[in-house]
Scaffold this motif. Structure first.
Motif, mmCIF file in Angstrom:
data_model
loop_
_atom_site.group_PDB
_atom_site.id
_atom_site.type_symbol
_atom_site.label_atom_id
_atom_site.label_comp_id
_atom_site.label_asym_id
_atom_site.label_seq_id
_atom_site.Cartn_x
_atom_site.Cartn_y
_atom_site.Cartn_z
ATOM 1 N N LYS A 68 0.818 -1.215 0.000
ATOM 2 C CA LYS A 68 0.000 0.000 0.000
ATOM 3 C C LYS A 68 0.853 1.267 0.000
ATOM 4 C CE LYS A 68 -3.973 -2.060 2.269
ATOM 5 N NZ LYS A 68 -4.807 -2.042 3.476
ATOM 6 N N TRP A 74 -0.461 7.493 0.430
ATOM 7 C CA TRP A 74 -1.090 6.586 1.395
ATOM 8 C C TRP A 74 -0.458 6.699 2.780
ATOM 9 C CZ3 TRP A 74 0.549 2.331 4.283
ATOM 10 C CH2 TRP A 74 -0.466 1.617 4.893
ATOM 11 N N ASN A 75 0.843 6.875 2.839
ATOM 12 C CA ASN A 75 1.499 6.883 4.150
ATOM 13 C C ASN A 75 1.589 8.271 4.795
ATOM 14 O OD1 ASN A 75 3.488 7.872 2.538
ATOM 15 N ND2 ASN A 75 4.959 6.250 2.932
#
Length: 85
Positions: A68, A74-75
């Motif tokens: 992911k 996303w992070n």
């Protein structure tokens, strides 16, 4: 103390390749095409994988969620876990 050592190793793993890329470009060691290719490789593959490995090592995400990190942005929700001790 161990926490700061791990953070400094992570930051070195993230920033040294980036600075080497800039250094190589500024001193004519990289053509513009190679610079763009290596910069995209750094931004799309290297940095997310290193960040994901840090999150896995800290137990914040499962190893099965490592992929992911390749999704842009996303992070961001884990910014404080990545860059702060």
């Amino acid at each position: 103390m161990q926490l700061f050592r791990k953070l400094s190793l992570y930051l070195a793993a993230i920033f040294i390749p980036f600075f080497l890329l800039i250094f190589g470009s500024r001193n004519g060691m990289l053509s513009p095409g190679w610079f763009v290719f290596l910069l995209l490789t750094y931004a799309v593959i290297y940095h997310p994988i290193i960040s994901g490995l840090r999150l896995v090592a800290k137990g914040i995400i499962a190893p099965s969620s490592l992929w992911k990190n390749l999704i842009p942005g996303w992070n961001w929700k884990y910014y404080s876990h990545l860059f702060l001790p």
